[in-house]
Design a protein around this motif. Sequence first.
Motif, mmCIF file in Angstrom:
data_model
loop_
_atom_site.group_PDB
_atom_site.id
_atom_site.type_symbol
_atom_site.label_atom_id
_atom_site.label_comp_id
_atom_site.label_asym_id
_atom_site.label_seq_id
_atom_site.Cartn_x
_atom_site.Cartn_y
_atom_site.Cartn_z
ATOM 1 N N CYS A 55 0.840 -1.193 0.000
ATOM 2 C CA CYS A 55 0.000 0.000 0.000
ATOM 3 C C CYS A 55 0.877 1.245 0.000
ATOM 4 C CB CYS A 55 -0.926 0.002 1.215
ATOM 5 S SG CYS A 55 -1.909 1.506 1.381
ATOM 6 N N LYS A 56 1.849 1.264 0.892
ATOM 7 C CA LYS A 56 2.735 2.429 0.995
ATOM 8 C C LYS A 56 3.519 2.638 -0.307
ATOM 9 C CE LYS A 56 5.971 4.716 4.021
ATOM 10 N NZ LYS A 56 6.795 4.677 5.196
ATOM 11 N N SER A 57 4.005 1.560 -0.913
ATOM 12 C CA SER A 57 4.727 1.668 -2.191
ATOM 13 C C SER A 57 3.827 2.231 -3.284
ATOM 14 C CB SER A 57 5.239 0.303 -2.636
ATOM 15 O OG SER A 57 6.259 -0.142 -1.807
ATOM 16 N N SER A 58 2.572 1.777 -3.314
ATOM 17 C CA SER A 58 1.665 2.245 -4.365
ATOM 18 C C SER A 58 1.350 3.732 -4.190
ATOM 19 C CB SER A 58 0.380 1.420 -4.397
ATOM 20 O OG SER A 58 -0.467 1.712 -3.316
ATOM 21 N N ILE A 59 1.168 4.175 -2.966
ATOM 22 C CA ILE A 59 0.839 5.583 -2.743
ATOM 23 C C ILE A 59 2.072 6.461 -2.963
ATOM 24 C CG2 ILE A 59 1.147 5.705 -0.243
ATOM 25 C CD1 ILE A 59 -1.849 7.138 -2.019
ATOM 26 N N GLN A 60 3.259 5.937 -2.689
ATOM 27 C CA GLN A 60 4.475 6.701 -2.984
ATOM 28 C C GLN A 60 4.680 6.840 -4.488
ATOM 29 O OE1 GLN A 60 7.111 4.388 -0.461
ATOM 30 N NE2 GLN A 60 7.325 6.111 0.953
ATOM 31 N N GLU A 61 4.332 5.806 -5.229
ATOM 32 C CA GLU A 61 4.394 5.876 -6.697
ATOM 33 C C GLU A 61 3.394 6.915 -7.198
ATOM 34 O OE1 GLU A 61 6.252 4.939 -10.123
ATOM 35 O OE2 GLU A 61 6.657 3.729 -8.348
ATOM 36 N N ALA A 62 2.209 6.952 -6.582
ATOM 37 C CA ALA A 62 1.210 7.960 -6.943
ATOM 38 C C ALA A 62 1.740 9.359 -6.646
ATOM 39 C CB ALA A 62 -0.088 7.708 -6.183
ATOM 40 N N GLU A 63 2.395 9.527 -5.496
ATOM 41 C CA GLU A 63 2.952 10.837 -5.135
ATOM 42 C C GLU A 63 3.957 11.304 -6.176
ATOM 43 O OE1 GLU A 63 6.129 12.826 -2.088
ATOM 44 O OE2 GLU A 63 4.990 11.129 -1.334
ATOM 45 N N ASP A 64 4.841 10.409 -6.592
ATOM 46 C CA ASP A 64 5.853 10.780 -7.587
ATOM 47 C C ASP A 64 5.211 11.368 -8.833
ATOM 48 O OD1 ASP A 64 7.830 9.886 -5.875
ATOM 49 O OD2 ASP A 64 8.145 7.988 -6.935
ATOM 50 N N CYS A 65 4.084 10.808 -9.225
ATOM 51 C CA CYS A 65 3.383 11.289 -10.407
ATOM 52 C C CYS A 65 2.598 12.561 -10.082
ATOM 53 C CB CYS A 65 2.443 10.195 -10.911
ATOM 54 S SG CYS A 65 1.502 10.600 -12.381
ATOM 55 N N LEU A 66 1.787 12.517 -9.029
ATOM 56 C CA LEU A 66 0.873 13.614 -8.733
ATOM 57 C C LEU A 66 1.570 14.921 -8.393
ATOM 58 C CD1 LEU A 66 -1.834 11.658 -6.726
ATOM 59 C CD2 LEU A 66 -2.032 12.596 -9.039
ATOM 60 N N LYS A 67 2.747 14.842 -7.796
ATOM 61 C CA LYS A 67 3.409 16.096 -7.436
ATOM 62 C C LYS A 67 3.937 16.854 -8.656
ATOM 63 C CE LYS A 67 7.855 14.072 -6.134
ATOM 64 N NZ LYS A 67 8.719 13.786 -4.994
ATOM 65 N N THR A 68 3.859 16.228 -9.835
ATOM 66 C CA THR A 68 4.234 16.918 -11.067
ATOM 67 C C THR A 68 3.008 17.352 -11.867
ATOM 68 O OG1 THR A 68 4.339 14.895 -12.405
ATOM 69 C CG2 THR A 68 6.355 15.550 -11.233
ATOM 70 N N SER A 69 1.799 17.008 -11.395
ATOM 71 C CA SER A 69 0.588 17.374 -12.125
ATOM 72 C C SER A 69 0.288 18.857 -11.940
ATOM 73 C CB SER A 69 -0.599 16.525 -11.667
ATOM 74 O OG SER A 69 -0.957 16.851 -10.341
ATOM 75 N N GLN A 70 -0.581 19.386 -12.790
ATOM 76 C CA GLN A 70 -0.881 20.822 -12.779
ATOM 77 C C GLN A 70 -1.488 21.271 -11.452
ATOM 78 O OE1 GLN A 70 -3.395 21.433 -16.165
ATOM 79 N NE2 GLN A 70 -1.726 21.111 -17.631
ATOM 80 N N ASP A 71 -2.469 20.538 -10.961
ATOM 81 C CA ASP A 71 -3.189 21.000 -9.777
ATOM 82 C C ASP A 71 -2.628 20.495 -8.451
ATOM 83 O OD1 ASP A 71 -4.035 18.465 -10.457
ATOM 84 O OD2 ASP A 71 -6.107 18.792 -9.864
ATOM 85 N N LEU A 72 -1.664 19.586 -8.485
ATOM 86 C CA LEU A 72 -1.077 19.079 -7.243
ATOM 87 C C LEU A 72 0.434 19.273 -7.218
ATOM 88 C CD1 LEU A 72 -3.149 15.780 -6.937
ATOM 89 C CD2 LEU A 72 -3.423 17.868 -5.592
ATOM 90 N N LYS A 73 0.924 20.167 -8.034
ATOM 91 C CA LYS A 73 2.368 20.416 -8.161
ATOM 92 C C LYS A 73 2.998 20.652 -6.789
ATOM 93 C CE LYS A 73 3.646 22.551 -11.839
ATOM 94 N NZ LYS A 73 4.151 21.511 -12.624
ATOM 95 N N GLY A 74 4.051 19.900 -6.493
ATOM 96 C CA GLY A 74 4.785 20.071 -5.240
ATOM 97 C C GLY A 74 4.157 19.426 -4.026
ATOM 98 N N SER A 75 3.030 18.738 -4.178
ATOM 99 C CA SER A 75 2.377 18.100 -3.026
ATOM 100 C C SER A 75 3.233 16.970 -2.480
ATOM 101 C CB SER A 75 1.005 17.550 -3.428
ATOM 102 O OG SER A 75 0.154 18.598 -3.815
ATOM 103 N N GLY A 76 3.112 16.735 -1.193
ATOM 104 C CA GLY A 76 3.877 15.670 -0.547
ATOM 105 C C GLY A 76 2.964 14.715 0.198
ATOM 106 N N GLU A 77 3.536 13.991 1.152
ATOM 107 C CA GLU A 77 2.822 12.929 1.863
ATOM 108 C C GLU A 77 1.564 13.426 2.563
ATOM 109 O OE1 GLU A 77 3.680 9.399 5.140
ATOM 110 O OE2 GLU A 77 5.325 10.669 4.454
ATOM 111 N N VAL A 78 1.656 14.538 3.269
ATOM 112 C CA VAL A 78 0.499 15.035 4.024
ATOM 113 C C VAL A 78 -0.653 15.380 3.079
ATOM 114 C CG1 VAL A 78 -0.333 16.880 5.544
ATOM 115 C CG2 VAL A 78 1.900 15.852 5.951
ATOM 116 N N GLU A 79 -0.351 16.102 2.005
ATOM 117 C CA GLU A 79 -1.401 16.509 1.066
ATOM 118 C C GLU A 79 -1.981 15.314 0.312
ATOM 119 O OE1 GLU A 79 1.401 19.854 1.751
ATOM 120 O OE2 GLU A 79 1.735 17.845 0.957
ATOM 121 N N ILE A 80 -1.113 14.450 -0.163
ATOM 122 C CA ILE A 80 -1.584 13.305 -0.973
ATOM 123 C C ILE A 80 -2.360 12.311 -0.107
ATOM 124 C CG2 ILE A 80 -0.856 11.395 -2.464
ATOM 125 C CD1 ILE A 80 0.088 13.709 -3.951
ATOM 126 N N SER A 81 -1.864 11.987 1.077
ATOM 127 C CA SER A 81 -2.600 11.049 1.935
ATOM 128 C C SER A 81 -3.938 11.650 2.339
ATOM 129 C CB SER A 81 -1.780 10.658 3.161
ATOM 130 O OG SER A 81 -1.482 11.786 3.951
#
Length: 165
Positions: A55-81
Motif C-alpha cells: 500500500c505504501k509503495s503504491s501511494i508513494q508511486e502515486a505521489e511521484d506522479c501527482l506532485k508533477t501534475s498541474q493541480d497538485l504540483k509540489g504536493s507531498g505525503e500530508v497533502e496526498i494522503s
Amino acid sequence: MQTRSLGKVYTHWFGLFSALVIFSYCSQYSPEASNESTLVLQSLLNYSANPSAACKSSIQEAEDCLKTSQDLKGSGEVEISGLFSGGTAKSYESYCRQLLAQEQMSGLNSKIQECVFSCNEAYWSRVGSENDCSGEGSELISNSGVETLNCVRNCKELYSPEPEL
C-alpha cells in the motif's frame, strides 16, 4: 520397488504439469503488455504477503506522479494522503491502516490485498513513465480505479480460496 518407481513418475508429471501451467500463464501476455500483468505474476511467486508495505509503495508511486501534475504540483505525503483519504489521514501509514480496515479490504486475504496495491502501483508507474502526470491530478486519480479493474479481478482469481460463481 514398484511404489518407488510410481512416486518418481508422479513427481516427474507433477513437475512437468507445474511448468506447463506457469508457461501457459506467462505466454498469455505479450512483451508489450503492461506492468500490471508482471506485478501480478511476481506477487504470485512471492511467498509472504505484506499488504501494508505494498500500500505504501503504491501511494508513494502515486505521489511521484501527482506532485508533477498541474493541480497538485509540489504536493507531498500530508497533502496526498489527505487527498486519498478524504482529509482524515496525515501520512501514508495512517492512510494504509484506514484503507486496510475498510470492509471491502478487510474481507480479502493478505495476498489479494497486496496484489491489489501492486495493481495500483503499476498504474501509477505506467502513467509516470509515459509522462502523463502533467494533466489534472484529480483526473489521474479517478482513472486509476478504472484502469486497474482487470488487474484486481486477476488478483481475486489467483488468490481466492474458492472460485466465484
